[in-house]
Design a protein around this motif. Structure first.
Motif, PDB file in Angstrom:
ATOM      1  N   GLY A 108      22.449  47.946  32.454  1.00  0.00           N
ATOM      2  CA  GLY A 108      22.439  47.479  31.074  1.00  0.00           C
ATOM      3  C   GLY A 108      23.804  47.176  30.489  1.00  0.00           C
ATOM      4  O   GLY A 108      23.900  46.666  29.380  1.00  0.00           O
ATOM      5  N   LEU A 109      24.874  47.519  31.213  1.00  0.00           N
ATOM      6  CA  LEU A 109      26.223  47.223  30.730  1.00  0.00           C
ATOM      7  C   LEU A 109      26.895  46.234  31.674  1.00  0.00           C
ATOM      8  O   LEU A 109      26.679  46.272  32.879  1.00  0.00           O
ATOM      9  CB  LEU A 109      27.075  48.500  30.662  1.00  0.00           C
ATOM     10  CG  LEU A 109      26.668  49.544  29.636  1.00  0.00           C
ATOM     11  CD1 LEU A 109      27.601  50.758  29.728  1.00  0.00           C
ATOM     12  CD2 LEU A 109      26.709  48.967  28.231  1.00  0.00           C
ATOM     13  N   PRO A 110      27.721  45.363  31.128  1.00  0.00           N
ATOM     14  CA  PRO A 110      28.423  44.418  32.006  1.00  0.00           C
ATOM     15  C   PRO A 110      29.480  45.143  32.836  1.00  0.00           C
ATOM     16  O   PRO A 110      29.857  46.273  32.539  1.00  0.00           O
ATOM     17  CB  PRO A 110      29.078  43.441  31.022  1.00  0.00           C
ATOM     18  CG  PRO A 110      29.241  44.226  29.772  1.00  0.00           C
ATOM     19  CD  PRO A 110      28.076  45.186  29.727  1.00  0.00           C
ATOM     20  N   ASP A 111      29.960  44.483  33.865  1.00  0.00           N
ATOM     21  CA  ASP A 111      31.043  45.042  34.678  1.00  0.00           C
ATOM     22  C   ASP A 111      32.298  45.179  33.827  1.00  0.00           C
ATOM     23  O   ASP A 111      32.578  44.350  32.960  1.00  0.00           O
ATOM     24  CB  ASP A 111      31.354  44.132  35.868  1.00  0.00           C
ATOM     25  CG  ASP A 111      30.254  44.167  36.925  1.00  0.00           C
ATOM     26  OD1 ASP A 111      29.518  45.171  36.976  1.00  0.00           O
ATOM     27  OD2 ASP A 111      30.143  43.199  37.685  1.00  0.00           O
ATOM     28  N   VAL A 112      33.046  46.220  34.072  1.00  0.00           N
ATOM     29  CA  VAL A 112      34.318  46.420  33.391  1.00  0.00           C
ATOM     30  C   VAL A 112      35.334  45.483  34.023  1.00  0.00           C
ATOM     31  O   VAL A 112      35.425  45.382  35.241  1.00  0.00           O
ATOM     32  CB  VAL A 112      34.786  47.887  33.528  1.00  0.00           C
ATOM     33  CG1 VAL A 112      36.159  48.077  32.922  1.00  0.00           C
ATOM     34  CG2 VAL A 112      33.768  48.823  32.890  1.00  0.00           C
ATOM     35  N   GLU A 113      36.096  44.796  33.185  1.00  0.00           N
ATOM     36  CA  GLU A 113      37.090  43.856  33.691  1.00  0.00           C
ATOM     37  C   GLU A 113      38.497  44.421  33.521  1.00  0.00           C
ATOM     38  O   GLU A 113      38.767  45.143  32.576  1.00  0.00           O
ATOM     39  CB  GLU A 113      36.996  42.536  32.928  1.00  0.00           C
ATOM     40  CG  GLU A 113      35.711  41.774  33.202  1.00  0.00           C
ATOM     41  CD  GLU A 113      35.713  40.409  32.550  1.00  0.00           C
ATOM     42  OE1 GLU A 113      36.802  39.866  32.291  1.00  0.00           O
ATOM     43  OE2 GLU A 113      34.624  39.890  32.313  1.00  0.00           O
ATOM     44  N   ALA A 114      39.350  44.089  34.435  1.00  0.00           N
ATOM     45  CA  ALA A 114      40.764  44.445  34.349  1.00  0.00           C
ATOM     46  C   ALA A 114      41.573  43.161  34.428  1.00  0.00           C
ATOM     47  O   ALA A 114      41.329  42.320  35.290  1.00  0.00           O
ATOM     48  CB  ALA A 114      41.151  45.385  35.480  1.00  0.00           C
ATOM     49  N   THR A 115      42.524  43.004  33.522  1.00  0.00           N
ATOM     50  CA  THR A 115      43.327  41.803  33.467  1.00  0.00           C
ATOM     51  C   THR A 115      44.804  42.185  33.494  1.00  0.00           C
ATOM     52  O   THR A 115      45.234  43.049  32.735  1.00  0.00           O
ATOM     53  CB  THR A 115      43.028  41.022  32.169  1.00  0.00           C
ATOM     54  OG1 THR A 115      41.635  40.744  32.103  1.00  0.00           O
ATOM     55  CG2 THR A 115      43.798  39.721  32.121  1.00  0.00           C
ATOM     56  N   VAL A 116      45.563  41.554  34.361  1.00  0.00           N
ATOM     57  CA  VAL A 116      47.003  41.780  34.419  1.00  0.00           C
ATOM     58  C   VAL A 116      47.650  40.959  33.313  1.00  0.00           C
ATOM     59  O   VAL A 116      47.469  39.745  33.250  1.00  0.00           O
ATOM     60  CB  VAL A 116      47.580  41.378  35.787  1.00  0.00           C
ATOM     61  CG1 VAL A 116      49.096  41.494  35.790  1.00  0.00           C
ATOM     62  CG2 VAL A 116      46.973  42.220  36.878  1.00  0.00           C
ATOM     63  N   THR A 117      48.377  41.626  32.422  1.00  0.00           N
ATOM     64  CA  THR A 117      49.045  40.933  31.333  1.00  0.00           C
ATOM     65  C   THR A 117      50.551  41.170  31.329  1.00  0.00           C
ATOM     66  O   THR A 117      51.269  40.541  30.568  1.00  0.00           O
ATOM     67  CB  THR A 117      48.482  41.368  29.962  1.00  0.00           C
ATOM     68  OG1 THR A 117      48.675  42.769  29.821  1.00  0.00           O
ATOM     69  CG2 THR A 117      47.015  41.031  29.844  1.00  0.00           C
ATOM     70  N   ARG A 118      51.017  42.090  32.163  1.00  0.00           N
ATOM     71  CA  ARG A 118      52.444  42.396  32.199  1.00  0.00           C
ATOM     72  C   ARG A 118      52.842  42.830  33.599  1.00  0.00           C
ATOM     73  O   ARG A 118      52.189  43.671  34.203  1.00  0.00           O
ATOM     74  CB  ARG A 118      52.745  43.515  31.208  1.00  0.00           C
ATOM     75  CG  ARG A 118      54.198  43.799  31.004  1.00  0.00           C
ATOM     76  CD  ARG A 118      54.365  44.759  29.845  1.00  0.00           C
ATOM     77  NE  ARG A 118      55.757  45.096  29.650  1.00  0.00           N
ATOM     78  CZ  ARG A 118      56.222  45.697  28.572  1.00  0.00           C
ATOM     79  NH1 ARG A 118      55.421  46.030  27.598  1.00  0.00           N
ATOM     80  NH2 ARG A 118      57.487  45.979  28.466  1.00  0.00           N
ATOM     81  N   THR A 136      51.322  35.645  27.163  1.00  0.00           N
ATOM     82  CA  THR A 136      51.304  35.446  25.719  1.00  0.00           C
ATOM     83  C   THR A 136      49.865  35.257  25.244  1.00  0.00           C
ATOM     84  O   THR A 136      48.941  35.102  26.057  1.00  0.00           O
ATOM     85  CB  THR A 136      52.112  34.196  25.319  1.00  0.00           C
ATOM     86  OG1 THR A 136      51.417  33.032  25.798  1.00  0.00           O
ATOM     87  CG2 THR A 136      53.526  34.236  25.887  1.00  0.00           C
ATOM     88  N   ILE A 137      49.685  35.232  23.943  1.00  0.00           N
ATOM     89  CA  ILE A 137      48.333  35.027  23.405  1.00  0.00           C
ATOM     90  C   ILE A 137      47.827  33.608  23.689  1.00  0.00           C
ATOM     91  O   ILE A 137      46.627  33.362  23.632  1.00  0.00           O
ATOM     92  CB  ILE A 137      48.259  35.327  21.892  1.00  0.00           C
ATOM     93  CG1 ILE A 137      49.227  34.448  21.115  1.00  0.00           C
ATOM     94  CG2 ILE A 137      48.523  36.785  21.622  1.00  0.00           C
ATOM     95  CD1 ILE A 137      49.085  34.559  19.608  1.00  0.00           C
ATOM     96  N   ARG A 138      48.735  32.698  24.024  1.00  0.00           N
ATOM     97  CA  ARG A 138      48.346  31.333  24.380  1.00  0.00           C
ATOM     98  C   ARG A 138      47.991  31.192  25.860  1.00  0.00           C
ATOM     99  O   ARG A 138      47.663  30.116  26.320  1.00  0.00           O
ATOM    100  CB  ARG A 138      49.477  30.368  24.003  1.00  0.00           C
ATOM    101  CG  ARG A 138      49.646  30.221  22.496  1.00  0.00           C
ATOM    102  CD  ARG A 138      50.859  29.393  22.123  1.00  0.00           C
ATOM    103  NE  ARG A 138      52.131  29.990  22.511  1.00  0.00           N
ATOM    104  CZ  ARG A 138      52.694  31.049  21.920  1.00  0.00           C
ATOM    105  NH1 ARG A 138      52.089  31.653  20.940  1.00  0.00           N
ATOM    106  NH2 ARG A 138      53.861  31.514  22.316  1.00  0.00           N
ATOM    107  N   GLY A 139      48.145  32.288  26.611  1.00  0.00           N
ATOM    108  CA  GLY A 139      47.814  32.247  28.028  1.00  0.00           C
ATOM    109  C   GLY A 139      48.967  31.823  28.919  1.00  0.00           C
ATOM    110  O   GLY A 139      48.792  31.646  30.118  1.00  0.00           O
TER     111      GLY A 139
END
Length: 123
Positions: A25-35, A58-61
């Motif tokens: 019932g819950l989506p997969d947890v995602e991990a994103t590299v941002t730094r 950045t917030i612009r991707g």
């Protein structure tokens, strides 16, 4: 070979839920590299925290290279603040610039290369 009852194969999601690796019932947890941290000094070196650069999304991707106080332009020139930091479309290009700059990061007149030679003398 005797006939066995057929049942549809389990999906990968069903297998992960069955093993307890996912919650139904819950989506997969995602991990994103941002730094990404870049330094000439190895992890565990007492001086690494002073001689490191960051490649940050950045917030612009886009991706910028900075030291926490100022940013670097496309030529590797530093200026205070992040407004001058060049925005790379690809993190690989930003990491390449940070790696090129890492040996020359300077703190109190000492470069990262100097600091490395002081704490990791050659045999």
């Amino acid at each position: 070979m005797p006939d066995q009852p057929t049942r549809p194969a389990m999906t990968m999601r069903e297998i992960r839920e069955h093993l307890g690796h996912a919650t139904p019932g819950l989506p997969d947890v995602e991990a994103t590299v941002t730094r990404i941290e870049v330094s000439l000094l190895p992890v565990g070196d007492i001086n690494r925290k002073y001689y490191r650069l960051f490649v940050e999304r950045t917030i612009r991707g886009t991706w910028t290279v900075h030291d926490g106080h100022g940013g670097y332009d496309i030529d590797g020139d530093w200026a205070p603040g992040l407004a001058v930091a060049h925005e790379f479309d690809d993190s690989d290009d930003a990491v390449a610039l940070a790696k090129r700059l890492a040996p020359s990061v300077t703190v109190n007149g000492l470069t990262a290369a100097d600091a490395y030679r002081r704490t990791h003398p050659t045999p």
